[in-house]
Design an enzyme around this catalytic site. Structure first.
Site, PDB file in Angstrom:
ATOM      1  CG  ASP A 110      60.278  41.812  30.603  1.00 51.70           C
ATOM      2  OD1 ASP A 110      60.168  41.465  31.796  1.00 51.70           O
ATOM      3  OD2 ASP A 110      60.324  41.011  29.665  1.00 51.70           O
ATOM      4  N   GLY A 111      62.517  42.936  32.674  1.00 50.32           N
ATOM      5  CA  GLY A 111      63.880  42.496  32.933  1.00 50.32           C
ATOM      6  C   GLY A 111      64.448  42.921  34.268  1.00 50.32           C
ATOM      7  NE  ARG A 170      64.218  38.335  32.287  1.00 47.77           N
ATOM      8  CZ  ARG A 170      63.793  38.603  31.065  1.00 47.77           C
ATOM      9  NH1 ARG A 170      64.437  38.113  30.018  1.00 47.77           N
ATOM     10  NH2 ARG A 170      62.737  39.365  30.882  1.00 47.77           N
ATOM     11  CD1 TRP A 171      70.269  45.190  34.905  1.00 46.64           C
ATOM     12  CD2 TRP A 171      69.925  45.455  37.105  1.00 46.64           C
ATOM     13  NE1 TRP A 171      71.126  46.175  35.351  1.00 46.64           N
ATOM     14  CE2 TRP A 171      70.933  46.352  36.694  1.00 46.64           C
ATOM     15  CE3 TRP A 171      69.536  45.437  38.446  1.00 46.64           C
ATOM     16  CZ2 TRP A 171      71.561  47.232  37.575  1.00 46.64           C
ATOM     17  CZ3 TRP A 171      70.168  46.310  39.328  1.00 46.64           C
ATOM     18  CH2 TRP A 171      71.162  47.192  38.899  1.00 46.64           C
ATOM     19  CG  ASN A 201      53.141  41.963  37.363  1.00 44.70           C
ATOM     20  OD1 ASN A 201      53.337  43.089  36.920  1.00 44.70           O
ATOM     21  ND2 ASN A 201      53.592  40.885  36.740  1.00 44.70           N
ATOM     22  NE  ARG A 258      56.186  39.351  38.424  1.00 51.56           N
ATOM     23  CZ  ARG A 258      57.022  40.143  37.770  1.00 51.56           C
ATOM     24  NH1 ARG A 258      57.784  41.002  38.449  1.00 51.56           N
ATOM     25  NH2 ARG A 258      57.104  40.101  36.458  1.00 51.56           N
ATOM     26  CG  LEU A 293      50.963  43.548  23.227  1.00 55.62           C
ATOM     27  CD1 LEU A 293      51.920  44.679  22.867  1.00 55.62           C
ATOM     28  CD2 LEU A 293      49.773  43.558  22.273  1.00 55.62           C
ATOM     29  CB  SER A 294      53.313  40.689  28.257  1.00 54.42           C
ATOM     30  OG  SER A 294      54.349  39.780  27.981  1.00 54.42           O
ATOM     31  CD  GLU A 343      55.442  50.023  12.391  1.00 52.79           C
ATOM     32  OE1 GLU A 343      56.321  49.144  12.316  1.00 52.79           O
ATOM     33  OE2 GLU A 343      54.468  50.094  11.616  1.00 52.79           O
TER      34      GLU A 343
END
Length: 229
Positions: free
Chosen positions: A10-11, A14-15, A58, A61, A184-185, A196
């Site tokens: 993820d990200g 944004r990156w 997705n 998008r 968790l998406s 964990e």
């Protein structure tokens, strides 16, 4: 050491945005980290890793972004084939039917030709959703009941797990999610029941081997009781 780690990559968008670049630039950088992470897991002695690459949601998008991801997938199929030559087995989790014919054919071929590889298992979730996976497994079992091959009373958790995409992978021990999000998406919903979780405030393209080592260290310090004392 966890046997099986799940990565929610993820990200990427944004990156790229932080660098005033198109979102697909972030996806390209994220794909490079995916390759590195496979190597890091192998070096550390992890047996399997599953990467959340493209979810069932997705597709919503922008078309330009989706098309960019599909072209990136085509490009990295060549790299995946090279990994398969290094005794890495690839399992693609999800419904592959919506993908273009050439992509689908390549993915199915890689799964089949790498089936006998034993050093490491790389799961790649494509057009994947945890709820959809559970529904798919339920449909398989329902058809077996209708045909008389199976009775409802014979359905157990162990049998249900045999219908999941991960049925030939070790149990999921650890889920790592970069980007600062803590959810968790819809990723490995059934499998993560006793996994964990480690959430990191780093965007996926900036994910480093040290981040993986720190997550494993945190995992090692936890007490996994599986409902016991």
């Amino acid at each position: 050491m966890p046997r099986h780690i799940g990565f929610i990559m993820d990200g990427n968008g944004r990156w790229a945005k932080k660098r005033a670049m198109p979102r697909n630039f972030g996806h390209r950088e994220g794909a490079a980290v995916f390759k590195k992470t496979i190597n890091w897991c192998r070096e550390l002695g992890v047996e399997a890793a599953t990467f959340y690459a493209f979810s069932t949601e997705n597709w919503k998008r922008p078309e330009e972004e989706v098309n960019g991801i599909m072209e990136l997938l085509r490009r990295y199929i060549k790299d995946i084939r090279e990994y398969a030559k290094e005794n890495v087995r690839f399992i693609f989790l999800g419904d592959l039917t919506p993908f273009d014919k050439d992509i689908r054919a390549d993915l199915l071929d890689i799964m089949e030709t790498s089936r006998g590889n034993t050093e490491f298992i790389a799961g790649v979730a494509l057009n994947y959703g945890g709820r959809a996976e559970i529904c798919n497994a339920s449909r398989i079992l329902a058809k077996k009941c209708v045909s008389g091959e199976l009775s409802a009373e014979e359905i157990t958790e162990e049998l249900f797990e045999e219908m999941l995409y991960t049925n030939e992978m070790p149990p999921l021990d650890l889920v790592i999610r970069p980007s600062g999000e803590q959810r968790l998406s819809n990723f490995l919903t059934w499998q993560s029941a006793y996994a964990e979780f480690v959430f990191l405030d780093v965007l996926w393209p900036d994910f480093k081997k040290k981040d993986l080592e720190n997550a494993i260290e945190e995992y090692a310090g936890r007490s996994r009781r599986f409902g016991g004392i």
